[in-house]
Write a protein that holds these residues in place. Structure first.
Motif, PDB file in Angstrom:
ATOM      1  N   PHE A 173      13.013  -7.627  -2.195  1.00 47.75           N
ATOM      2  CA  PHE A 173      11.693  -8.004  -2.243  1.00 47.75           C
ATOM      3  C   PHE A 173      12.133  -7.089  -0.697  1.00 47.75           C
ATOM      4  O   PHE A 173      10.716  -6.119  -0.067  1.00 47.75           O
ATOM      5  CB  PHE A 173      12.147  -9.139  -1.705  1.00 47.75           C
ATOM      6  CG  PHE A 173      10.686 -10.322  -0.990  1.00 47.75           C
ATOM      7  CD1 PHE A 173       9.415  -9.323  -1.811  1.00 47.75           C
ATOM      8  CD2 PHE A 173      10.612 -10.959  -0.237  1.00 47.75           C
ATOM      9  CE1 PHE A 173       7.941  -9.573  -1.392  1.00 47.75           C
ATOM     10  CE2 PHE A 173       9.812 -11.347   0.127  1.00 47.75           C
ATOM     11  CZ  PHE A 173       7.960 -10.626  -0.242  1.00 47.75           C
ATOM     12  N   ILE A 176      11.248  -3.723  -0.397  1.00 48.14           N
ATOM     13  CA  ILE A 176       9.746  -3.860  -1.060  1.00 48.14           C
ATOM     14  C   ILE A 176       9.186  -3.410   0.327  1.00 48.14           C
ATOM     15  O   ILE A 176       8.693  -2.577   0.688  1.00 48.14           O
ATOM     16  CB  ILE A 176       9.174  -4.843  -1.600  1.00 48.14           C
ATOM     17  CG1 ILE A 176       9.047  -4.682  -3.804  1.00 48.14           C
ATOM     18  CG2 ILE A 176       7.375  -4.740  -1.833  1.00 48.14           C
ATOM     19  CD1 ILE A 176       9.090  -5.536  -4.663  1.00 48.14           C
ATOM     20  N   LEU A 180       7.010  -0.139   1.877  1.00 50.69           N
ATOM     21  CA  LEU A 180       5.551  -0.718   2.467  1.00 50.69           C
ATOM     22  C   LEU A 180       5.139   0.042   3.644  1.00 50.69           C
ATOM     23  O   LEU A 180       4.815   0.765   4.434  1.00 50.69           O
ATOM     24  CB  LEU A 180       4.957  -2.171   2.560  1.00 50.69           C
ATOM     25  CG  LEU A 180       3.826  -3.280   2.360  1.00 50.69           C
ATOM     26  CD1 LEU A 180       3.640  -4.194   2.071  1.00 50.69           C
ATOM     27  CD2 LEU A 180       3.699  -3.054   4.041  1.00 50.69           C
ATOM     28  N   VAL A 214       7.789   0.684  -3.596  1.00 48.93           N
ATOM     29  CA  VAL A 214       6.816  -0.588  -3.940  1.00 48.93           C
ATOM     30  C   VAL A 214       6.075  -1.325  -5.050  1.00 48.93           C
ATOM     31  O   VAL A 214       5.725  -2.564  -5.854  1.00 48.93           O
ATOM     32  CB  VAL A 214       5.727  -0.114  -3.294  1.00 48.93           C
ATOM     33  CG1 VAL A 214       4.441  -0.761  -3.645  1.00 48.93           C
ATOM     34  CG2 VAL A 214       5.565  -0.105  -1.267  1.00 48.93           C
ATOM     35  N   LEU A 215       6.775   0.224  -5.869  1.00 47.03           N
ATOM     36  CA  LEU A 215       5.645   0.006  -7.701  1.00 47.03           C
ATOM     37  C   LEU A 215       6.386  -0.388  -8.449  1.00 47.03           C
ATOM     38  O   LEU A 215       6.368  -0.909  -9.866  1.00 47.03           O
ATOM     39  CB  LEU A 215       4.745   1.147  -7.944  1.00 47.03           C
ATOM     40  CG  LEU A 215       4.005   1.791  -6.744  1.00 47.03           C
ATOM     41  CD1 LEU A 215       2.867   2.907  -7.252  1.00 47.03           C
ATOM     42  CD2 LEU A 215       2.387   0.774  -6.807  1.00 47.03           C
ATOM     43  N   PRO A 218       8.633  -4.756  -7.884  1.00 43.49           N
ATOM     44  CA  PRO A 218       8.186  -5.734  -8.461  1.00 43.49           C
ATOM     45  C   PRO A 218       8.275  -6.074 -10.350  1.00 43.49           C
ATOM     46  O   PRO A 218       9.132  -7.499 -10.355  1.00 43.49           O
ATOM     47  CB  PRO A 218       6.878  -5.913  -8.459  1.00 43.49           C
ATOM     48  CG  PRO A 218       6.398  -4.638  -7.664  1.00 43.49           C
ATOM     49  CD  PRO A 218       7.566  -3.483  -7.801  1.00 43.49           C
ATOM     50  N   ILE A 219       8.656  -5.225 -10.870  1.00 48.94           N
ATOM     51  CA  ILE A 219       8.683  -5.583 -12.262  1.00 48.94           C
ATOM     52  C   ILE A 219      10.900  -6.007 -11.924  1.00 48.94           C
ATOM     53  O   ILE A 219      10.699  -7.303 -13.438  1.00 48.94           O
ATOM     54  CB  ILE A 219       8.724  -3.940 -12.944  1.00 48.94           C
ATOM     55  CG1 ILE A 219       7.351  -3.267 -12.840  1.00 48.94           C
ATOM     56  CG2 ILE A 219       9.191  -3.974 -14.399  1.00 48.94           C
ATOM     57  CD1 ILE A 219       6.870  -3.574 -12.728  1.00 48.94           C
ATOM     58  N   ILE A 222      10.613  -9.932 -11.169  1.00 47.64           N
ATOM     59  CA  ILE A 222      10.261 -10.124 -12.547  1.00 47.64           C
ATOM     60  C   ILE A 222      10.659 -10.594 -13.197  1.00 47.64           C
ATOM     61  O   ILE A 222      10.669 -11.578 -13.857  1.00 47.64           O
ATOM     62  CB  ILE A 222       9.006 -10.126 -12.764  1.00 47.64           C
ATOM     63  CG1 ILE A 222       7.665 -11.552 -13.529  1.00 47.64           C
ATOM     64  CG2 ILE A 222       8.432  -9.115 -13.908  1.00 47.64           C
ATOM     65  CD1 ILE A 222       7.028 -12.725 -12.468  1.00 47.64           C
TER      66      ILE A 222
END
Lengths: 536, 197
Positions: A173, A176, A180, A214-215, A218-219, A222
């Motif tokens: 996090f 990310i 950003l 950023v892309l 997140p994978i 999760i």
């Protein structure tokens, strides 16, 4: 009636001007330069811990058979070594330290776009690291899964996997939010006249990196949450004993964790692209090719993940597609190497420590890259999968590449950070030890890997003894080199640094060393006919 | 001197929304694979979901997105009072959604349909997968709904105090963008879980 403007130098960012003094002034500062330095101190601590863990592993491996501790402890050690080095050192790495310290100045900005968010990212980083480390001291013992947390073992082991996984989630996090912040900074805060294709190449590499952060992150975020849910609720996403699919976990994990390699290496390439033109006093060769190759690496690199899984069970079609893409991603990397070397051609090269480390980077990165291709080829991969060959390969990239670029960057921007020089002779010695130690440590691993030494084993057959012992001595040299480097940089104050000790042309060399709080007294501009690297 | 860049702030929010979409993207990917592997079980399990409550919640969320969008226009036109009412309506919608969800989940948990339960252990793996994904996806969505609700509450207080006004409303826009994201994810969850049976 104009008043003669007397020159009042602004106080440097190292001087506390806010309402707090000392440590609190640092911990509450939203100054990108201070945040960069805080990341650097934190990473040096984590790196030192990771190095010590590595040495402890090498001691156990000095002779075959159990020497000082058993397999469970060894499993815990390589897991922690991996978690610390990957998630707290090389992934945030150069982007967090020098992306923060140098990038805003290089594009002519006073700070990043969201300074408070930037500080928040730093605290998330500290929190994530603390959670990950707490896994060592709480629950049923240190995790022993390796940093990849492969299912089904990560579901079944009784060790404290959840804390480590959650720590990695929080660190993601943080990553990310940094990405950003950098994207918006580079879109919105470039100096007047600095178009995207006039931006220096370190910011360019950070821009490509930020998009992966950023892309892709997140994978894995999760996926790690799914691991936690599965451990608590016995859901059965991944554990075959519960009906799940372990290969699915591997896919989800590597969809992030392979691009993560480019999160690590792209800023390293960016640093090298700054150092080489400065010390060769040459305009960088193929500016646009380098800028675009960063984006190409980021975008193709997003689709190569399954080359970690050739032996895990995939269709032949999937395997050759991923192999092809893996070979393709080598092309933009090779373009960069070609351009670095060509930039030096007919340059007035001065062999300063940052340049030495940059050369070391190119050499080690080439070995790491070439061996990566042999791993990306389907036929050879089957033979060397999960051997010491893989260990050697990724250490050549992650340590030989990112690590050496990190050292190069510290030596390069140190005068700007502290306004002090350091002892070049000592710095050169640190290079000699680090470089020779590194090769002695990891090159034998290629050979014993091909001979069949598996990775992550605490014991081995007698024929690997020589290789393992050479590696041990390499590790000793490496540690000596690292200590020399720390002494060179932090033991005593060097002489005062000029604003531009290396003759660099990017904006950070036009401001005082150390820079004032708002970086610039006069906001810089690029004229129509000016570029970022206007050397001879 | 305060640095202000509304376009930059909105760009930041958009990038964050990409992140969120990929976060859910991982789950949608798992859903797609599992649906492919266990299409028959997914078909059976989906009958246990209450499409009526799902539809009501969809309408409620769509309505809440509309009220957020209208509140932005209201602030642009200088009518903060109306904007506060519209934002409050949005929050009411969110609350209705949560109450519905509470009854929906509560009913399932009451009859023993939740991950790790005894009943769940007797189901086929495909059905377990469906219900696990159902809880995971709607749960994560609810978490985002709560976060969005908190953001909009703060925004509403600022609109009320005048800190957000005709000249300065990027926070409201960003809050609205986030709220639309929460809505959008539901728009995909609803057919995948409730309607495709």
């Amino acid at each position: 009636m104009t008043e003669e403007k007397t020159h009042h130098p602004e106080p440097s960012y190292l001087v506390d001007t806010g309402k707090y003094k000392g440590l609190m002034a640092w911990l509450t500062s939203t100054d990108h330069k201070r945040i960069g330095l805080m990341y650097m101190y934190a990473m040096m601590i984590f790196f030192s811990v990771g190095v010590i863990l590595g040495v402890v592993m090498r001691i156990e491996l000095f002779f075959p058979g159990e020497q000082i501790y058993g397999p469970q402890m060894y499993n815990g050690l390589f897991t922690l070594h991996g978690i610390i080095m990957i998630f707290t050192v090389v992934i945030p790495g150069l982007a967090a330290v020098f992306g923060n310290f140098s990038m805003p100045i290089m594009i002519g900005a006073k700070d990043v776009a969201f300074p408070r968010l930037n500080l928040f990212s730093f605290y998330l980083y500290v929190l994530g690291a603390a959670i990950a480390l707490s896994s060592q001291f709480m629950g049923n013992g240190p995790p022993d899964t390796g940093w990849t947390f492969y299912a089904p073992y990560s579901i079944q082991t009784h060790t404290n996997v959840v804390a480590a996984v959650f720590g990695a989630f929080v660190l993601g996090f943080s990553s990310i939010l940094t990405g950003l912040n950098f994207i918006v900074t580079m879109h919105r805060m470039r100096a007047p006249g600095m178009t995207f294709f006039k931006m220096p190449l370190f910011p360019w590499s950070l821009y490509a990196t930020a998009w992966i952060q950023v892309l892709a992150t997140p994978i894995v975020g999760i996926t790690l949450l799914m691991i936690i849910a599965e451990r608590w609720l016995r859901i059965g996403f991944f554990d075959p004993a519960l009906g799940g699919d372990p290969v699915l976990y591997q896919h989800l994990f590597w969809i992030y964790s392979h691009p993560a390699v480019y999160i690590m290496i792209l800023p390293a390439m960016g640093v090298i692209t700054e150092i080489i033109p400065t010390f060769a006093q040459r305009r960088v060769y193929g500016y646009k090719a380098i800028a675009i190759s960063s984006l190409a690496i980021a975008s193709v690199g997003y689709f190569v993940w399954a080359h970690h899984m050739y032996t895990s069970g995939m269709s032949t079609t999937a395997r050759w597609v991923f192999s092809l893409l893996t070979f393709l991603v080598a092309v933009p990397s090779a373009i960069k190497v070609f351009n670095w070397v060509t930039t030096m051609y007919k340059g007035s090269i001065s062999m300063r420590p940052p340049f030495l480390f940059a050369l070391g980077f190119i050499f080690l990165f080439m070995i790491g890259g070439m061996t990566g291709l042999s791993l990306g080829a389907l036929a050879t991969n089957v033979h060397v999968h999960d051997t010491a060959y893989v260990v050697a390969h990724f250490h050549y990239i992650v340590f030989g590449g990112v690590g050496f670029a990190f050292f190069a960057a510290i030596y390069y921007w140190y005068p700007k950070m502290y306004g002090r020089m350091y002892n070049f002779k000592m710095a050169n010695w640190s290079f000699v030890f680090l470089f020779s130690g590194f090769n002695l440590l990891y090159f034998p691993q290629f050979i014993i890997g091909i001979m069949g030494m598996p990775r992550r084993y605490f014991d081995y057959l007698p024929q690997f003894t020589l290789g393992q012992q050479l590696s041990f001595f390499g590790a000793v040299l490496l540690v000596i080199g690292f200590v020399i480097m720390l002494i060179t940089l932090f033991s005593k104050k060097g002489e005062k640094a000029p604003d531009n000790p290396w003759g660099g042309r990017t904006f950070e060399w036009g401001v005082p060393s150390p820079p004032p709080v708002e970086n610039f007294e006069v906001m810089p501009e690029l004229a129509e006919n000016e570029g970022p690297y206007d050397y001879k | 001197m305060e640095h202000r860049d509304d376009i930059g702030a909105k760009l930041g929010m958009w990038v964050f929304i990409f992140t969120e979409i990929l976060l859910f993207g991982g789950l949608f990917l798992v859903y797609a694979i599992m649906r492919n592997n266990y299409s028959k079980e997914f078909h059976e399990a989906a009958h246990h979901l209450n499409a009526f409550i799902g539809t009501i919640n969809t309408v409620v969320l769509l309505l809440s997105s509309a009220t957020v969008a209208m509140s932005i226009t209201a602030v642009q036109k200088g009518n903060n009072k109306l904007a506060v009412i519209l934002l409050f309506a949005t929050l009411v919608c969110a609350a209705v959604f949560m109450v519905n969800k509470y009854f929906e989940w509560g009913h399932k948990i009451h009859i023993g349909l939740y991950p790790g339960s005894d009943l769940m252990m007797t189901l086929s793996h495909g059905q377990v997968m469906f219900f696990s994904l159902y809880y995971f996806m709607t749960g994560l969505h609810m978490f985002h709904l709560v976060v969005g609700g908190i953001i909009l509450t703060i925004v509403m207080i600022k609109v009320n105090s005048g800190a957000i006004n005709t000249g300065k409303y990027v926070l409201l826009e960003n809050g609205g963008l986030y709220w639309h994201l929460v809505d959008l994810i539901w728009i995909f969850l609803f057919p995948l879980l409730y309607l495709i049976t």
